[in-house]
Every structure is written in C-alpha cells, then in structure tokens.
Design a protein around this motif. Structure first.
Motif, PDB file in Angstrom:
ATOM      1  N   PRO A 181       0.747  -1.486  -0.121  1.00  0.00           N
ATOM      2  CA  PRO A 181       0.081   0.449  -0.257  1.00  0.00           C
ATOM      3  C   PRO A 181       0.862   1.592  -0.153  1.00  0.00           C
ATOM      4  N   GLU A 182       0.640   2.299  -0.340  1.00  0.00           N
ATOM      5  CA  GLU A 182       0.704   3.169  -0.218  1.00  0.00           C
ATOM      6  C   GLU A 182       0.886   4.247   0.745  1.00  0.00           C
ATOM      7  N   GLY A 183       2.395   4.550   1.468  1.00  0.00           N
ATOM      8  CA  GLY A 183       2.206   5.194   2.759  1.00  0.00           C
ATOM      9  C   GLY A 183       2.910   3.970   3.735  1.00  0.00           C
ATOM     10  N   TRP A 184       3.216   2.675   2.748  1.00  0.00           N
ATOM     11  CA  TRP A 184       3.996   2.048   4.023  1.00  0.00           C
ATOM     12  C   TRP A 184       5.449   1.754   3.675  1.00  0.00           C
ATOM     13  N   SER A 185       5.576   1.344   5.276  1.00  0.00           N
ATOM     14  CA  SER A 185       7.642   1.127   5.176  1.00  0.00           C
ATOM     15  C   SER A 185       7.868   0.658   4.477  1.00  0.00           C
ATOM     16  N   SER A 186       9.184   0.421   4.176  1.00  0.00           N
ATOM     17  CA  SER A 186      10.389  -0.995   3.546  1.00  0.00           C
ATOM     18  C   SER A 186      10.279  -1.947   4.403  1.00  0.00           C
ATOM     19  N   PRO A 192       4.189   0.923  13.193  1.00  0.00           N
ATOM     20  CA  PRO A 192       3.446   1.459  13.886  1.00  0.00           C
ATOM     21  C   PRO A 192       3.677   2.232  15.288  1.00  0.00           C
ATOM     22  N   LEU A 193       3.372   3.159  15.441  1.00  0.00           N
ATOM     23  CA  LEU A 193       3.837   3.612  17.049  1.00  0.00           C
ATOM     24  C   LEU A 193       2.358   3.017  18.420  1.00  0.00           C
ATOM     25  N   GLY A 194       1.250   2.374  17.935  1.00  0.00           N
ATOM     26  CA  GLY A 194       0.107   2.397  18.266  1.00  0.00           C
ATOM     27  C   GLY A 194      -0.665   3.273  19.544  1.00  0.00           C
ATOM     28  N   ARG A 195       0.183   4.282  19.557  1.00  0.00           N
ATOM     29  CA  ARG A 195      -0.507   5.325  20.533  1.00  0.00           C
ATOM     30  C   ARG A 195      -0.127   7.043  20.235  1.00  0.00           C
ATOM     31  N   GLY A 196      -1.001   7.902  20.916  1.00  0.00           N
ATOM     32  CA  GLY A 196      -0.766   9.126  20.614  1.00  0.00           C
ATOM     33  C   GLY A 196       0.848   9.621  21.035  1.00  0.00           C
ATOM     34  N   LEU A 197       0.966  10.444  20.590  1.00  0.00           N
ATOM     35  CA  LEU A 197       2.518  10.670  20.929  1.00  0.00           C
ATOM     36  C   LEU A 197       2.948  11.670  22.051  1.00  0.00           C
ATOM     37  N   ARG A 198       3.075  12.325  22.699  1.00  0.00           N
ATOM     38  CA  ARG A 198       3.540  12.193  24.577  1.00  0.00           C
ATOM     39  C   ARG A 198       4.745  13.957  24.215  1.00  0.00           C
ATOM     40  N   ARG A 199       4.934  14.845  25.144  1.00  0.00           N
ATOM     41  CA  ARG A 199       4.664  15.426  24.805  1.00  0.00           C
ATOM     42  C   ARG A 199       6.168  15.748  24.831  1.00  0.00           C
ATOM     43  N   SER A 200       6.980  14.606  25.833  1.00  0.00           N
ATOM     44  CA  SER A 200       8.493  14.409  25.692  1.00  0.00           C
ATOM     45  C   SER A 200       8.485  13.674  24.684  1.00  0.00           C
ATOM     46  N   GLU A 201       8.353  13.163  23.640  1.00  0.00           N
ATOM     47  CA  GLU A 201       9.152  12.840  22.253  1.00  0.00           C
ATOM     48  C   GLU A 201       8.556  13.507  20.763  1.00  0.00           C
ATOM     49  N   ILE A 202       8.066  14.629  21.245  1.00  0.00           N
ATOM     50  CA  ILE A 202       7.499  15.904  20.386  1.00  0.00           C
ATOM     51  C   ILE A 202       8.506  16.734  20.906  1.00  0.00           C
ATOM     52  N   ASP A 203       9.640  16.684  21.300  1.00  0.00           N
ATOM     53  CA  ASP A 203      10.435  17.655  22.453  1.00  0.00           C
ATOM     54  C   ASP A 203      11.862  16.774  22.453  1.00  0.00           C
TER      55      ASP A 203
END
Length: 379
Positions: A127-132, A254-265
């Motif tokens: 599918p389009e957008g899938w990783s290697s 897939p990450l399987g959850r939402g992003l955390r503030r610490s991961e954004i930073d």
C-alpha cells in the motif's frame, strides 16, 4: 489342372473365424468402454480440502507431468494419462503453471484444465505510505515465496502497487521488481516537475512526498498538503509533521498510541519539530499521487492544517485561523471521548484605577489622568 474348381472353405473354419472376429470385437468394445469410463469417471479425492494444487514447470514433458500429477494424488495411472493426452492431442497443448484441481476431477477434466491455462494467480500488494520494514513483513507472510530478506530495503525505494507472484519465487526477486518499478516511475514523474516545486532533486521529492503521504489518507487533499509544506519550506518554517516524530521512534512501524510531549521535544534526525528543512531520508514509500503533488503543488497561501473530524483537514493561512481550527478539533475530540465541553476561559475583573469615582467604567486601554483639586477659597 485347368479343370479343377476353387477350394471352398470348410464350414468349421468359417465358424472359427467368425467366432474369433466376434471375440476380438467384444474385446475392443470392452476396452473402449473401460477407457471411456476411466476418462470420464471421477478421479481420486483430494488429500486435504476441496482441491489439490499442482505445479507444472515450464518445459516439462508429458511423462514428467504425469509423474507430478500421480505424486500429487490427482490421477491414478500415469500410463492412462499419457495415453489420453496422446489420443486427444492434449500432449502438445499442455501449459505450464500452477493449477487448482478440484477433488475427484476426472481424467478428462484434468486434461481440459491443463490445456486451458487457467492457472492460479497470486498477488501481493504494497500500500501507499507503508514503510520498507512493513513491505518485508508483507513478503514474509507469503508462504508461496521462498528465501530470506537479508536487509530492509532503503526507505522510499519501493513502488507501492499490486504485484503478481509465483509459487517458489524468491522474496529478493519480488523486492527487485518493486525497486525497478520505483526507478521507472520516478524517472517519468521527475520529468514532469513544475516551476512551483521546492524540491531540487528526486531524493528530496521522495522525502517530502513521503511526509505528504503519511499526513493525509484523503487523495484529494494531497496537493493542498504538499502546498502547505512547500510554503513552509520557502518561508524557512519548520514542517512540524507528527509522522516524522513517529518514524524517528519506530523506524517505519506503527507506534500504536498517541505522541507524548516528551517525544515531540526529543531530537531525532527525522523530528521536523526539532530540525530545519527536510529529514535525511523518506519516512515511507510514497505513491504516484503524493509524488506528483510535491512536484507540481498548487498555488496557495496556506501554512497550517489540522484534523477536522471528518477524516480530512482544515487549512489556514494565519496562525490565528489555525488556532480556531485547533479549538474546534479539540472540542470534537472531547465530545468523542464523552467529556463535557471545555469551560470558557474566565474573564478576570479589571482593577479600578486609583482616583476613579465609584460607578464610573473605564474602557480597556484608556489612560486615566488625575487632575489635582484646587483648594477651596477662604471664607
């Protein structure tokens, strides 16, 4: 000598000849009936399920094919198969490939199937957008393929599409086909690059297209999303794309959850909240539409977008418009989570400036000038 007549066969010899002829005819009839019954009679039952899969290699002769069918339990006799193939002319028209033979198929049905060329076809889709890494997972789940994958292909080097595969084909050969398809299609698309594109190389196009691909699943939005990122790059703004954070963490899974503030930073080479410009590699394998959108983005003043609750996005030219769209999206999230609406921000009462008489309202931002009172005249 000349007066002698022709000797007539004796009645006994004539009777014997007729009897032999009748016996032979009966034998021939019996043989034909037996052959006919074998040709049309139900064949062996499948050892498992409702059908048996058999593969006929290219260039195999009738004897090898018969042995293959006998070993698979599709026919009872190799000699009968070869005789039937020869008598019907099928021996010159048998076609290689993989066939699904129904349980109990007659010899006639088997020959008809092998002449028809109605082979079993197998397909695999990237599918389009899938990783290697995900592409390797897809191939490893295909039991008809053989061989291992020594290393995950470079990100963005595979062309998303549906590919026909054959039983016994190696996974490495399928990857090679995906890479050739990528090179061919990318060359054609790059030749159509327009003047409004910000990418300077095919590699940059793949990186930006992979971000566009991951940001929206709505095909009609890809050009507009590409325009937003193009505008931000021109303005020297960071892309601030969430999928780039995820790729820096999972490397394409897939990450399987939402992003955390610490991961954004957290700084990674792909986190476009923390780095300027483009990441060093694509974050997925983009499809044709995403690449075309990056190579020919529409004219637009949009700089921001956020989910709108319908599967698409709300776009904005200014930060103020964007904040309003974000507020609407957060209200949708709260409603879906069963939470009450967010209370409005409290309005703090303004302190009354010194010297203002009670009951007098001072407009916000107005300056209060105190006029000193004159002393009362002496009486």
């Amino acid at each position: 000598m000349f007066g002698r007549g022709v000797e007539k066969p004796s009645p006994g010899r004539k009777t014997a000849f007729l009897a032999a002829s009748a016996t032979f005819s009966l034998f021939i009839i019996a043989a034909l009936v037996a052959a006919w019954s074998v040709f049309y009679a139900p064949g062996p039952s499948a050892r498992e399920g409702d059908a048996t899969i058999v593969s006929l290699p290219s260039g195999a002769g009738v004897s090898a094919i018969a042995a293959n069918l006998k070993a698979a339990g599709v026919i009872r006799s190799t000699d009968m198969f070869k005789a039937a193939a020869s008598l019907t002319g099928a021996d010159r028209r048998l076609r290689a490939g993989e066939y699904e033979v129904p349980s109990g198929a007659s010899l006639r049905s088997v020959l008809t199937l092998l002449v028809s060329g109605k082979v079993v076809r197998h397909y695999v889709t990237l599918p389009e957008g899938w990783s290697s890494a995900q592409a390797v997972d897809i191939l490893m789940r295909q039991a008809i393929l053989t061989g291992a994958v020594d290393a995950v292909p470079e990100e963005g080097s595979l062309w998303p599409d549906t590919y026909e595969i054959s039983r016994g084909e190696t996974r490495a050969s399928v990857i090679a086909r995906m890479q050739r398809a990528h090179d061919d299609n990318m060359a054609r698309l790059w030749a159509l690059r327009g003047p409004n594109s910000v990418v300077r190389t095919p590699e940059e196009a793949l990186v930006l297209a992979s971000i566009v691909e991951k940001e929206t699943g709505v095909a009609a939005e890809r050009p507009r999303v590409a325009a937003v990122f193009s505008n931000r790059l021109r303005a020297g703004m960071r892309l601030e794309s969430d999928p780039t954070i995820v790729y820096g963490i999972t490397k394409g899974r897939p990450l399987g959850r939402g992003l955390r503030r610490s991961e954004i930073d957290q700084h990674t080479d792909w986190n476009t909240y923390q780095i300027d410009g483009l990441p060093p590699t694509p974050i997925a394998n983009p499809g044709r539409d995403a690449i075309a959108a990056v190579l020919n983005p529409p004219q637009s003043g949009d700089l921001f977008f956020v989910a709108d609750g319908t599967g698409g996005h709300a776009f904005a030219r200014t930060y103020e418009e964007h904040l309003a769209n974000v507020g609407r999206w957060r209200a949708i999230e709260r409603r879906r989570a069963g939470l009450p609406p967010e209370p409005p921000a409290p309005v703090l009462p303004q302190a009354t400036p010194e010297g203002v008489p009670p009951g007098v309202t001072v407009p916000p931002g107005a300056q209060v000038i105190r006029v000193p009172q004159q002393p009362a005249p002496a009486q």
